[in-house]
Design an enzyme around this catalytic site. Structure first.
Site, PDB file in Angstrom:
ATOM      1  CG  LEU A  10      14.846  43.318   1.868  1.00 42.60           C
ATOM      2  CD1 LEU A  10      13.729  43.704   2.834  1.00 42.60           C
ATOM      3  CD2 LEU A  10      16.202  43.646   2.486  1.00 42.60           C
ATOM      4  N   GLY A  11      15.605  39.296  -0.836  1.00 42.93           N
ATOM      5  CA  GLY A  11      15.707  37.849  -0.953  1.00 42.93           C
ATOM      6  C   GLY A  11      17.145  37.374  -1.084  1.00 42.93           C
ATOM      7  CD  GLN A  12      19.710  31.757  -2.107  1.00 42.26           C
ATOM      8  OE1 GLN A  12      18.738  31.344  -2.737  1.00 42.26           O
ATOM      9  NE2 GLN A  12      20.773  31.004  -1.883  1.00 42.26           N
ATOM     10  CG  ASP A  34      11.351  42.347  -0.402  1.00 44.31           C
ATOM     11  OD1 ASP A  34      12.253  41.653  -0.914  1.00 44.31           O
ATOM     12  OD2 ASP A  34      10.316  41.837   0.112  1.00 44.31           O
ATOM     13  NE  ARG A  36      11.081  39.564   2.922  1.00 40.58           N
ATOM     14  CZ  ARG A  36      12.219  38.984   3.309  1.00 40.58           C
ATOM     15  NH1 ARG A  36      12.514  38.861   4.580  1.00 40.58           N
ATOM     16  NH2 ARG A  36      13.057  38.492   2.432  1.00 40.58           N
ATOM     17  CG  ASP A  53       2.038  43.578  -3.380  1.00 43.63           C
ATOM     18  OD1 ASP A  53       2.468  42.813  -4.284  1.00 43.63           O
ATOM     19  OD2 ASP A  53       1.019  43.323  -2.724  1.00 43.63           O
ATOM     20  CE1 TYR A 142      10.296  29.516  -9.028  1.00 40.94           C
ATOM     21  CE2 TYR A 142      11.449  27.581  -9.855  1.00 40.94           C
ATOM     22  CZ  TYR A 142      11.470  28.891  -9.412  1.00 40.94           C
ATOM     23  OH  TYR A 142      12.662  29.574  -9.345  1.00 40.94           O
ATOM     24  CE  LYS A 146      11.196  31.457 -11.961  1.00 42.57           C
ATOM     25  NZ  LYS A 146      11.316  32.920 -11.750  1.00 42.57           N
TER      26      LYS A 146
HETATM   27  P1  NAD Z   1      13.725  34.754  -2.363  1.00 40.82           P
HETATM   28  O1  NAD Z   1      12.534  33.930  -2.019  1.00 40.82           O
HETATM   29  O2  NAD Z   1      14.945  34.618  -1.562  1.00 40.82           O
HETATM   30  O3  NAD Z   1      13.327  36.295  -2.357  1.00 40.82           O
HETATM   31  C1  NAD Z   1      12.146  36.760  -2.960  1.00 40.82           C
HETATM   32  C2  NAD Z   1      11.836  38.129  -2.373  1.00 40.82           C
HETATM   33  O4  NAD Z   1      10.625  38.569  -2.983  1.00 40.82           O
HETATM   34  C3  NAD Z   1      11.623  38.126  -0.861  1.00 40.82           C
HETATM   35  O5  NAD Z   1      12.442  39.083  -0.246  1.00 40.82           O
HETATM   36  C4  NAD Z   1      10.134  38.460  -0.702  1.00 40.82           C
HETATM   37  O6  NAD Z   1       9.872  39.269   0.427  1.00 40.82           O
HETATM   38  C5  NAD Z   1       9.849  39.198  -1.981  1.00 40.82           C
HETATM   39  N1  NAD Z   1       8.443  39.152  -2.379  1.00 40.82           N
HETATM   40  C6  NAD Z   1       7.576  38.111  -2.283  1.00 40.82           C
HETATM   41  N2  NAD Z   1       6.365  38.487  -2.724  1.00 40.82           N
HETATM   42  C7  NAD Z   1       6.475  39.779  -3.110  1.00 40.82           C
HETATM   43  C8  NAD Z   1       5.572  40.729  -3.650  1.00 40.82           C
HETATM   44  N3  NAD Z   1       4.285  40.432  -3.877  1.00 40.82           N
HETATM   45  N4  NAD Z   1       6.033  41.971  -3.929  1.00 40.82           N
HETATM   46  C9  NAD Z   1       7.322  42.292  -3.698  1.00 40.82           C
HETATM   47  N5  NAD Z   1       8.225  41.448  -3.171  1.00 40.82           N
HETATM   48  C10 NAD Z   1       7.786  40.196  -2.884  1.00 40.82           C
HETATM   49  O7  NAD Z   1      14.005  34.523  -3.916  1.00 40.82           O
HETATM   50  P2  NAD Z   1      15.417  34.535  -4.667  1.00 40.82           P
HETATM   51  O8  NAD Z   1      16.066  33.245  -4.433  1.00 40.82           O
HETATM   52  O9  NAD Z   1      16.124  35.790  -4.394  1.00 40.82           O
HETATM   53  O10 NAD Z   1      14.888  34.467  -6.188  1.00 40.82           O
HETATM   54  C11 NAD Z   1      14.722  35.616  -6.990  1.00 40.82           C
HETATM   55  C12 NAD Z   1      14.318  35.180  -8.386  1.00 40.82           C
HETATM   56  O11 NAD Z   1      15.313  34.271  -8.887  1.00 40.82           O
HETATM   57  C13 NAD Z   1      12.998  34.418  -8.489  1.00 40.82           C
HETATM   58  O12 NAD Z   1      12.383  34.720  -9.711  1.00 40.82           O
HETATM   59  C14 NAD Z   1      13.429  32.963  -8.496  1.00 40.82           C
HETATM   60  O13 NAD Z   1      12.473  32.132  -9.136  1.00 40.82           O
HETATM   61  C15 NAD Z   1      14.695  33.065  -9.299  1.00 40.82           C
HETATM   62  N6  NAD Z   1      15.579  31.916  -9.070  1.00 40.82           N
HETATM   63  C16 NAD Z   1      16.159  31.711  -7.859  1.00 40.82           C
HETATM   64  C17 NAD Z   1      16.966  30.602  -7.654  1.00 40.82           C
HETATM   65  C18 NAD Z   1      17.628  30.310  -6.332  1.00 40.82           C
HETATM   66  O14 NAD Z   1      18.189  29.219  -6.157  1.00 40.82           O
HETATM   67  N7  NAD Z   1      17.604  31.237  -5.375  1.00 40.82           N
HETATM   68  C19 NAD Z   1      17.177  29.711  -8.711  1.00 40.82           C
HETATM   69  C20 NAD Z   1      16.546  29.934  -9.927  1.00 40.82           C
HETATM   70  C21 NAD Z   1      15.764  31.063 -10.108  1.00 40.82           C
HETATM   71  N1  SER Z   2      16.427  27.121  -6.276  1.00 35.57           N
HETATM   72  C1  SER Z   2      15.199  27.228  -6.996  1.00 35.57           C
HETATM   73  C2  SER Z   2      14.163  26.364  -6.399  1.00 35.57           C
HETATM   74  O1  SER Z   2      14.535  25.316  -5.892  1.00 35.57           O
HETATM   75  C3  SER Z   2      15.386  26.860  -8.451  1.00 35.57           C
HETATM   76  O2  SER Z   2      14.602  27.679  -9.223  1.00 35.57           O
HETATM   77  O3  SER Z   2      13.019  26.704  -6.441  1.00 35.57           O
END
Ligand code: NAD
Ligand code: SER
Length: 319
Positions: A10-12, A34, A36, A53, A142, A146
């Site tokens: 449900l994340g981005q 997810d 939630r 979880d 973070y 990573k």
């Molecule tokens: P986000 O924060 O939008 O979504 C993360 C999701 O994980 C949320 O829906 C949250 O409810 C869920 N979550 C949190 N804790 C949890 C748990 N214990 N069990 C199950 N679900 C849980 O994150 P995103 O932007 O979708 O990122 C996803 C991945 O991509 C991450 O590893 C992030 O580091 C990586 N990433 C994202 C970006 C970015 O700009 N969005 C950039 C680089 C890397």
């Molecule tokens: N968009 C992410 C952050 O700012 C990059 O991993 O955490």
């Protein structure tokens, strides 16, 4: 790929990846999970959805077996700013969740994808045209997570033969779901605020360049890497991929072309600025291009046109 389970769906990223994958592989074949449940979300209403979880290994293994998955996409994590505010929680979720997911992939013998980040680099990394293989001494929790995650994915491939794959994403910009606590979030917020109020106060300082990518390119990258011919992959995990690099004044100038009245000022957040200053200006994506044909379709101008159009269509800024 016939049965795919996605954590943190449900994340981005997950909200868009699940819908794209359901369109390609069939709604019933993409299991979204997810911590939630968002009742109205299409991720929940258009196919299988389960509460999971990721720190619960038994629950993840149970779902992997129940749905007979052949692919696990592990997205659940805390992002950079949240992780810096809650470092021990970040360690537990980011590392505990990842090792559980890798163990499940080993146990059910499935393909595995998880994203790393520009956050895997640190102040001693070359800042411009950052090479695929270079110094990685991040100064954030973070980043520590990573780098350890990249190594752990390589280890599971070499030691157990798990088909692990991954990319280092830059900051991702999208209009479906708001970002979840990252340093690059300003580059999403700015579009919403431009439409709502015609002005934006940036928490990132003038002159701070970071790599960015529009979500459609990020989603294609995940699917293309998962579908890539394994024999051509030399790196497998943590491929640098980048689409554009800009500083706050450049994105503001691009928005101004569409909205001449738009203004931006600054109220810099020292925590997120410190994180941004430790990251590269721009990564070199040559290995991703050569090994599995990575391409990015969107630059800053094309993305800005699309973001403003899509947010207006959602009613953002409508009086
Ligand atoms: P986000 O924060 O939008 O979504 C993360 C999701 O994980 C949320 O829906 C949250 O409810 C869920 N979550 C949190 N804790 C949890 C748990 N214990 N069990 C199950 N679900 C849980 O994150 P995103 O932007 O979708 O990122 C996803 C991945 O991509 C991450 O590893 C992030 O580091 C990586 N990433 C994202 C970006 C970015 O700009 N969005 C950039 C680089 C890397
Ligand atoms: N968009 C992410 C952050 O700012 C990059 O991993 O955490």
């Amino acid at each position: 790929m016939k049965k795919i389970l996605v954590t943190g769906a449900l994340g981005q990223i997950g909200s868009e990846l699940v819908m794209k994958m359901r369109g390609i592989y069939g709604s019933e074949n993409v299991i979204a999970t997810d911590l939630r449940k968002l009742e109205g979300s299409p991720v929940v209403t258009t196919g299988p959805f389960e509460i999971l979880d990721v720190t619960d290994h038994e629950a993840m293994l149970h779902l992997a077996k129940k749905y007979e998955i052949d692919t696990l996409v592990h997205l659940a994590a805390l992002l950079s700013a949240t992780a810096e505010a809650k470092p021990l929680l970040a360690w537990n979720i980011n590392m505990g969740g990842l090792v559980n997911a890798l163990e499940v992939a080993r146990e059910v013998k499935c393909k595995f994808f998880t994203p790393s980040s520009i956050g895997a680099f640190g102040p001693s990394t070359p800042k411009d045209n950052t090479p695929q293989d270079t110094i990685q001494r991040p100064t954030t929790m973070y980043g520590v997570n990573k780098v350890a995650g990249e190594l752990l994915c390589d280890y599971y491939y070499k030691k157990f033969g798990v088909d692990t794959r991954g990319v280092r994403f830059p900051g991702l910009i999208s209009y479906e779901v708001l970002p979840g606590g990252g340093t690059t979030d300003y580059a999403v917020d700015i579009y919403y605020e431009a439409l709502k109020s015609g002005k934006y106060t940036s928490f990132i300082a003038s002159g701070t360049k970071m790599d960015m990518m529009y979500m459609p390119d990020a989603i294609s990258a995940i699917i293309n890497l998962l579908e890539a011919d394994a024999s051509k992959l030399i790196h497998r995990n943590a491929f640098n991929i980048a689409a554009m690099s800009f500083e706050p004044e450049e994105i503001a100038a691009e928005i101004k072309k569409h909205m001449p009245e738009f203004i931006m000022d600054y109220n810099v957040d020292p925590i997120r600025q410190g994180i941004a200053d430790s990251w590269p200006n721009s990564m070199d994506s040559t290995c991703a291009k050569n090994e599995w044909g990575f391409v990015a379709e969107y630059d800053l101008a094309k993305m800005t046109t699309d973001m403003l159009q899509k947010l207006r269509a959602k009613g953002i800024g409508a009086k």
